[in-house]
Design a protein around this motif. Structure first.
Motif, PDB file in Angstrom:
ATOM      1  N   PRO A 215      -9.126 -11.844 -24.200  1.00 43.33           N
ATOM      2  CA  PRO A 215     -10.228 -12.289 -23.844  1.00 43.33           C
ATOM      3  C   PRO A 215     -11.269 -12.266 -24.808  1.00 43.33           C
ATOM      4  N   PHE A 216     -12.429 -13.303 -25.046  1.00 49.01           N
ATOM      5  CA  PHE A 216     -13.227 -12.982 -25.977  1.00 49.01           C
ATOM      6  C   PHE A 216     -14.741 -12.836 -25.357  1.00 49.01           C
ATOM      7  N   PRO A 217     -15.132 -11.558 -25.280  1.00 49.56           N
ATOM      8  CA  PRO A 217     -16.317 -11.304 -24.591  1.00 49.56           C
ATOM      9  C   PRO A 217     -17.775 -11.561 -25.151  1.00 49.56           C
ATOM     10  N   GLY A 218     -18.735 -11.889 -24.475  1.00 45.92           N
ATOM     11  CA  GLY A 218     -20.099 -11.975 -25.021  1.00 45.92           C
ATOM     12  C   GLY A 218     -20.299 -13.143 -26.131  1.00 45.92           C
ATOM     13  N   GLN A 219     -19.528 -14.125 -25.614  1.00 50.94           N
ATOM     14  CA  GLN A 219     -19.548 -15.316 -26.639  1.00 50.94           C
ATOM     15  C   GLN A 219     -20.418 -16.401 -26.060  1.00 50.94           C
ATOM     16  N   PRO A 220     -21.325 -17.067 -26.818  1.00 51.07           N
ATOM     17  CA  PRO A 220     -21.782 -18.371 -26.267  1.00 51.07           C
ATOM     18  C   PRO A 220     -20.960 -20.020 -26.220  1.00 51.07           C
ATOM     19  N   VAL A 221     -20.989 -20.376 -25.433  1.00 52.57           N
ATOM     20  CA  VAL A 221     -20.091 -21.610 -25.439  1.00 52.57           C
ATOM     21  C   VAL A 221     -21.104 -22.712 -24.718  1.00 52.57           C
ATOM     22  N   GLU A 222     -20.898 -24.007 -25.127  1.00 52.54           N
ATOM     23  CA  GLU A 222     -21.853 -25.017 -24.954  1.00 52.54           C
ATOM     24  C   GLU A 222     -20.933 -25.970 -24.019  1.00 52.54           C
ATOM     25  N   ILE A 223     -21.633 -26.615 -22.905  1.00 51.04           N
ATOM     26  CA  ILE A 223     -20.962 -27.586 -21.798  1.00 51.04           C
ATOM     27  C   ILE A 223     -21.482 -28.716 -22.252  1.00 51.04           C
ATOM     28  N   LEU A 224     -20.612 -29.872 -22.597  1.00 49.27           N
ATOM     29  CA  LEU A 224     -20.755 -31.020 -23.175  1.00 49.27           C
ATOM     30  C   LEU A 224     -20.277 -32.201 -21.971  1.00 49.27           C
ATOM     31  N   HIS A 225     -21.279 -33.097 -21.809  1.00 45.03           N
ATOM     32  CA  HIS A 225     -20.965 -34.248 -20.974  1.00 45.03           C
ATOM     33  C   HIS A 225     -21.230 -35.682 -21.458  1.00 45.03           C
ATOM     34  N   ARG A 226     -20.278 -36.649 -20.915  1.00 46.17           N
ATOM     35  CA  ARG A 226     -20.809 -38.148 -21.493  1.00 46.17           C
ATOM     36  C   ARG A 226     -20.460 -38.858 -20.095  1.00 46.17           C
ATOM     37  N   PRO A 227     -21.233 -39.832 -19.844  1.00 45.07           N
ATOM     38  CA  PRO A 227     -20.857 -40.627 -18.599  1.00 45.07           C
ATOM     39  C   PRO A 227     -19.732 -41.590 -18.619  1.00 45.07           C
ATOM     40  N   GLY A 228     -19.086 -41.777 -19.642  1.00 45.83           N
ATOM     41  CA  GLY A 228     -17.951 -42.539 -20.019  1.00 45.83           C
ATOM     42  C   GLY A 228     -17.517 -42.298 -21.311  1.00 45.83           C
ATOM     43  N   GLU A 229     -16.074 -42.885 -21.616  1.00 46.17           N
ATOM     44  CA  GLU A 229     -15.324 -42.667 -22.801  1.00 46.17           C
ATOM     45  C   GLU A 229     -15.879 -43.306 -23.991  1.00 46.17           C
TER      46      GLU A 229
END
Length: 281
Positions: A215-229
């Motif tokens: 596990p890699f603790p204490g790291q920021p991750v980004e959540i990405l979204h798009r409505p369609g491909e």
């Protein structure tokens, strides 16, 4: 403890490469290191694989078949090191003189006529191509040892020394980052009320060597979204991994579309872009 990557000579043969052009004009006999190219520029290693590097040095005014030497070792260049190219010659005991800044952007020139490579002594490079009339020669080094997870991650330094006639010497340094792989696991995007809850785990190559990944603790991750491909990806939220590398975030006002996770990486660990996920009901 300092570790050094040893060098192996290359087999004889005829090799043709494009040589960069556009360096400041100078007499052919002037000793100059013009550029140092690393392939790959920033190697990434996994739990079991390794990476072989190739280092090419473009120089002129070099005396003798062993006139260019390199040293590859972990750690950043010293603050006083010359990391700008071209680097011109100095006499023994004097610092090498840097060229003006980093010079203009180098573009490939026409392919020169090939020369027959010479098999050189162990610990040296091979002169693989020259550009008649301008004096530039390309020296290719293929380090004998591959980089792997067992070498220190982070900054490494390549030190290049060229020797010319009458004791002239030019020394320059460049650096690269050796990184270890990261990966995501157990990522899910699940509808929750009027939003979507995104969960998962960020892992890295185990720095202790006990496991393949940890596990890699204490790291920021980004959540990405798009409505369609066919739409563009947009960062809609962020999260920070806990002590077990887990992250979770509920994103409101979105109940469909496609989702993925991105980790930007560090100086020791590689960035990662996760696969595309559809929302589960």
């Amino acid at each position: 403890m300092t570790m050094r990557v040893l060098l192996a000579s290359l087999a004889a043969g005829a090799v043709t490469l494009p040589v960069p052009v556009g360096a400041p004009a100078a007499a052919v006999e002037d000793l100059t290191i013009r550029s140092v190219t690393l392939r790959p520029a920033n190697p990434v290693v996994g739990p079991a694989d390794s990476v072989r590097m190739v280092i090419e040095v473009v120089a002129r005014g070099v005396a003798g078949p062993g006139g260019v030497r390199i040293k590859v070792e972990p750690g950043a260049p010293p603050a006083s090191a010359n990391t700008s190219f071209p680097v011109t010659s100095s006499r023994p005991g004097e610092p090498a003189r840097p060229g003006p800044g980093r010079g203009p952007a180098l573009a490939p020139g026409p392919v020169p006529a090939p020369i027959v490579s010479a098999r050189l002594a162990p610990g040296t490079a091979e002169r693989i191509v020259s550009r008649p009339g301008e004096g530039w020669e390309t020296w290719r080094f293929a380090p004998e040892k591959s980089l792997s997870r067992w070498y220190p991650a982070g900054p490494w330094t390549v030190s290049v020394t060229a020797k010319g006639a009458n004791g002239a010497e030019a020394t320059g340094h460049t650096r690269f980052l050796l990184k270890r792989l990261t990966r995501f696991g157990g990522v899910e995007a699940v509808r929750e009320g009027s939003g979507v809850r995104v969960t998962g785990v960020l892992n890295r190559v185990d720095p202790q060597g006990d496991l393949d990944y940890a596990p890699f603790p204490g790291q920021p991750v980004e959540i990405l979204h798009r409505p369609g491909e066919k739409a563009d990806w947009t960062k809609v939220a962020g999260a920070t991994t806990d002590s077990q590398g887990r992250f979770a975030r509920t994103v409101g006002d979105r109940t469909g579309g496609e989702w993925r996770i991105r980790f930007q990486g560090t100086n020791h660990y590689a960035p990662r872009l996760g696969i595309v996920h559809q929302v589960s009901r």
